[in-house]
Motif scaffolding. Structure first.
Motif, PDB file in Angstrom:
ATOM      1  N   GLY A   1     -18.847   7.024  -9.223  1.00 50.74           N
ATOM      2  CA  GLY A   1     -19.805   6.348  -8.345  1.00 50.74           C
ATOM      3  C   GLY A   1     -19.141   5.976  -7.030  1.00 50.74           C
ATOM      4  N   GLN A   2     -19.808   5.137  -6.266  1.00 51.25           N
ATOM      5  CA  GLN A   2     -19.302   4.725  -4.957  1.00 51.25           C
ATOM      6  C   GLN A   2     -18.332   3.560  -5.113  1.00 51.25           C
ATOM      7  OE1 GLN A   2     -22.150   3.176  -2.131  1.00 51.25           O
ATOM      8  NE2 GLN A   2     -20.897   3.912  -0.432  1.00 51.25           N
ATOM      9  N   LEU A   3     -17.220   3.647  -4.397  1.00 51.23           N
ATOM     10  CA  LEU A   3     -16.250   2.561  -4.368  1.00 51.23           C
ATOM     11  C   LEU A   3     -16.769   1.511  -3.388  1.00 51.23           C
ATOM     12  CD1 LEU A   3     -13.515   1.452  -5.276  1.00 51.23           C
ATOM     13  CD2 LEU A   3     -12.500   2.688  -3.361  1.00 51.23           C
ATOM     14  N   ALA A   4     -17.378   0.462  -3.923  1.00 54.21           N
ATOM     15  CA  ALA A   4     -18.071  -0.518  -3.092  1.00 54.21           C
ATOM     16  C   ALA A   4     -17.123  -1.476  -2.388  1.00 54.21           C
ATOM     17  CB  ALA A   4     -19.062  -1.311  -3.950  1.00 54.21           C
ATOM     18  N   TYR A   5     -15.983  -1.794  -2.989  1.00 59.45           N
ATOM     19  CA  TYR A   5     -15.080  -2.788  -2.395  1.00 59.45           C
ATOM     20  C   TYR A   5     -13.639  -2.354  -2.628  1.00 59.45           C
ATOM     21  CZ  TYR A   5     -12.681  -7.165  -1.477  1.00 59.45           C
ATOM     22  OH  TYR A   5     -11.834  -8.117  -0.978  1.00 59.45           O
ATOM     23  N   LEU A   6     -12.835  -2.411  -1.580  1.00 60.01           N
ATOM     24  CA  LEU A   6     -11.414  -2.077  -1.681  1.00 60.01           C
ATOM     25  C   LEU A   6     -10.634  -2.997  -0.759  1.00 60.01           C
ATOM     26  CD1 LEU A   6      -9.210  -0.142  -2.766  1.00 60.01           C
ATOM     27  CD2 LEU A   6      -9.620   1.254  -0.736  1.00 60.01           C
ATOM     28  N   ASN A   7      -9.674  -3.715  -1.322  1.00 63.92           N
ATOM     29  CA  ASN A   7      -8.827  -4.619  -0.546  1.00 63.92           C
ATOM     30  C   ASN A   7      -7.384  -4.226  -0.825  1.00 63.92           C
ATOM     31  OD1 ASN A   7      -7.752  -6.704   0.916  1.00 63.92           O
ATOM     32  ND2 ASN A   7      -8.260  -8.287  -0.579  1.00 63.92           N
ATOM     33  N   THR A   8      -6.676  -3.755   0.183  1.00 62.84           N
ATOM     34  CA  THR A   8      -5.308  -3.289   0.002  1.00 62.84           C
ATOM     35  C   THR A   8      -4.320  -4.233   0.686  1.00 62.84           C
ATOM     36  OG1 THR A   8      -5.466  -1.873   1.951  1.00 62.84           O
ATOM     37  CG2 THR A   8      -6.017  -0.878  -0.173  1.00 62.84           C
ATOM     38  N   PRO A   9      -3.092  -4.300   0.179  1.00 61.08           N
ATOM     39  CA  PRO A   9      -2.094  -5.181   0.790  1.00 61.08           C
ATOM     40  C   PRO A   9      -1.538  -4.589   2.084  1.00 61.08           C
ATOM     41  CG  PRO A   9      -1.096  -3.946  -0.990  1.00 61.08           C
ATOM     42  CD  PRO A   9      -2.569  -3.612  -1.008  1.00 61.08           C
ATOM     43  N   GLU A  10      -0.988  -5.462   2.914  1.00 59.01           N
ATOM     44  CA  GLU A  10      -0.245  -4.999   4.095  1.00 59.01           C
ATOM     45  C   GLU A  10       1.021  -4.310   3.598  1.00 59.01           C
ATOM     46  OE1 GLU A  10      -1.079  -5.247   7.353  1.00 59.01           O
ATOM     47  OE2 GLU A  10      -2.999  -6.111   6.744  1.00 59.01           O
ATOM     48  N   THR A  11       1.410  -3.232   4.244  1.00 57.05           N
ATOM     49  CA  THR A  11       2.621  -2.530   3.844  1.00 57.05           C
ATOM     50  C   THR A  11       3.755  -2.834   4.826  1.00 57.05           C
ATOM     51  OG1 THR A  11       1.963  -0.544   5.053  1.00 57.05           O
ATOM     52  CG2 THR A  11       1.318  -0.671   2.739  1.00 57.05           C
ATOM     53  N   ASP A  12       4.979  -2.784   4.298  1.00 56.04           N
ATOM     54  CA  ASP A  12       6.191  -2.946   5.097  1.00 56.04           C
ATOM     55  C   ASP A  12       7.330  -2.298   4.319  1.00 56.04           C
ATOM     56  OD1 ASP A  12       7.007  -4.776   3.118  1.00 56.04           O
ATOM     57  OD2 ASP A  12       6.412  -6.518   4.297  1.00 56.04           O
ATOM     58  N   HIS A  13       8.572  -2.632   4.622  1.00 49.65           N
ATOM     59  CA  HIS A  13       9.680  -1.985   3.929  1.00 49.65           C
ATOM     60  C   HIS A  13       9.832  -2.466   2.486  1.00 49.65           C
ATOM     61  CE1 HIS A  13      11.602  -5.608   5.550  1.00 49.65           C
ATOM     62  NE2 HIS A  13      12.503  -5.481   4.604  1.00 49.65           N
ATOM     63  N   HIS A  14       9.086  -3.505   2.077  1.00 50.77           N
ATOM     64  CA  HIS A  14       9.087  -3.974   0.694  1.00 50.77           C
ATOM     65  C   HIS A  14       7.857  -3.505  -0.088  1.00 50.77           C
ATOM     66  CE1 HIS A  14      12.512  -6.686   0.821  1.00 50.77           C
ATOM     67  NE2 HIS A  14      12.103  -7.083   2.017  1.00 50.77           N
ATOM     68  N   VAL A  15       6.806  -3.099   0.617  1.00 50.69           N
ATOM     69  CA  VAL A  15       5.534  -2.746  -0.025  1.00 50.69           C
ATOM     70  C   VAL A  15       5.078  -1.384   0.486  1.00 50.69           C
ATOM     71  CG1 VAL A  15       3.124  -3.407  -0.376  1.00 50.69           C
ATOM     72  CG2 VAL A  15       4.878  -5.175  -0.180  1.00 50.69           C
ATOM     73  N   ARG A  16       4.844  -0.465  -0.458  1.00 53.17           N
ATOM     74  CA  ARG A  16       4.353   0.867  -0.113  1.00 53.17           C
ATOM     75  C   ARG A  16       3.080   1.124  -0.906  1.00 53.17           C
ATOM     76  NH1 ARG A  16       7.693   6.228  -1.710  1.00 53.17           N
ATOM     77  NH2 ARG A  16       5.857   7.425  -2.276  1.00 53.17           N
ATOM     78  N   LEU A  17       2.084   1.697  -0.281  1.00 52.74           N
ATOM     79  CA  LEU A  17       0.828   2.021  -0.940  1.00 52.74           C
ATOM     80  C   LEU A  17       0.512   3.486  -0.683  1.00 52.74           C
ATOM     81  CD1 LEU A  17      -1.665   0.979  -2.508  1.00 52.74           C
ATOM     82  CD2 LEU A  17      -2.740   0.595  -0.282  1.00 52.74           C
ATOM     83  N   ASP A  18       0.479   4.272  -1.746  1.00 51.75           N
ATOM     84  CA  ASP A  18       0.064   5.671  -1.664  1.00 51.75           C
ATOM     85  C   ASP A  18      -1.373   5.713  -2.163  1.00 51.75           C
ATOM     86  OD1 ASP A  18       2.653   6.232  -0.920  1.00 51.75           O
ATOM     87  OD2 ASP A  18       3.251   7.007  -2.874  1.00 51.75           O
ATOM     88  N   ILE A  19      -2.307   6.018  -1.273  1.00 52.96           N
ATOM     89  CA  ILE A  19      -3.726   5.963  -1.631  1.00 52.96           C
ATOM     90  C   ILE A  19      -4.452   7.152  -1.024  1.00 52.96           C
ATOM     91  CG2 ILE A  19      -4.294   4.456   0.315  1.00 52.96           C
ATOM     92  CD1 ILE A  19      -6.267   3.019  -1.632  1.00 52.96           C
ATOM     93  N   GLY A  20      -5.443   7.642  -1.744  1.00 52.75           N
ATOM     94  CA  GLY A  20      -6.193   8.795  -1.270  1.00 52.75           C
ATOM     95  C   GLY A  20      -7.685   8.537  -1.209  1.00 52.75           C
ATOM     96  N   ILE A  21      -8.069   7.297  -1.062  1.00 50.10           N
ATOM     97  CA  ILE A  21      -9.487   6.952  -1.066  1.00 50.10           C
ATOM     98  C   ILE A  21      -9.708   5.761  -0.145  1.00 50.10           C
ATOM     99  CG2 ILE A  21      -9.390   5.378  -3.037  1.00 50.10           C
ATOM    100  CD1 ILE A  21     -11.983   6.878  -3.998  1.00 50.10           C
TER     101      ILE A  21
END
Length: 70
Positions: free
Chosen positions: A22-42
């Motif tokens: 279905g539809q992804l209605a809500y997405l909240n992602t963290p801020e990235t920096d040298h301590h936080v990495r987010l690999d996302i495709g949506i």
């Protein structure tokens, strides 16, 4: 240092963890920096189809030790 990876999946735990479509209605992602990495495709508003891998993102965090607060 220490690294933790969390795999974020679009699965329904109430339906034996089958992919949730279905539809992804809500997405909240963290801020990235040298301590936080987010690999996302949506993105918020995208359609999740039954023809995909239910893993939609990986969150990788790193710190000097296990007690560091980011």
């Amino acid at each position: 240092g220490h690294t933790i990876e969390a795999r974020i999946c679009a699965e329904n735990p109430e339906d034996n963890f089958l992919p949730s479509i279905g539809q992804l209605a809500y997405l909240n992602t963290p801020e990235t920096d040298h301590h936080v990495r987010l690999d996302i495709g949506i993105r918020q508003g995208d359609q999740l189809s039954p023809y995909y891998d239910p893993m939609i993102a990986k969150l990788i965090v790193w710190g000097e030790n296990r007690t560091i607060t980011l």
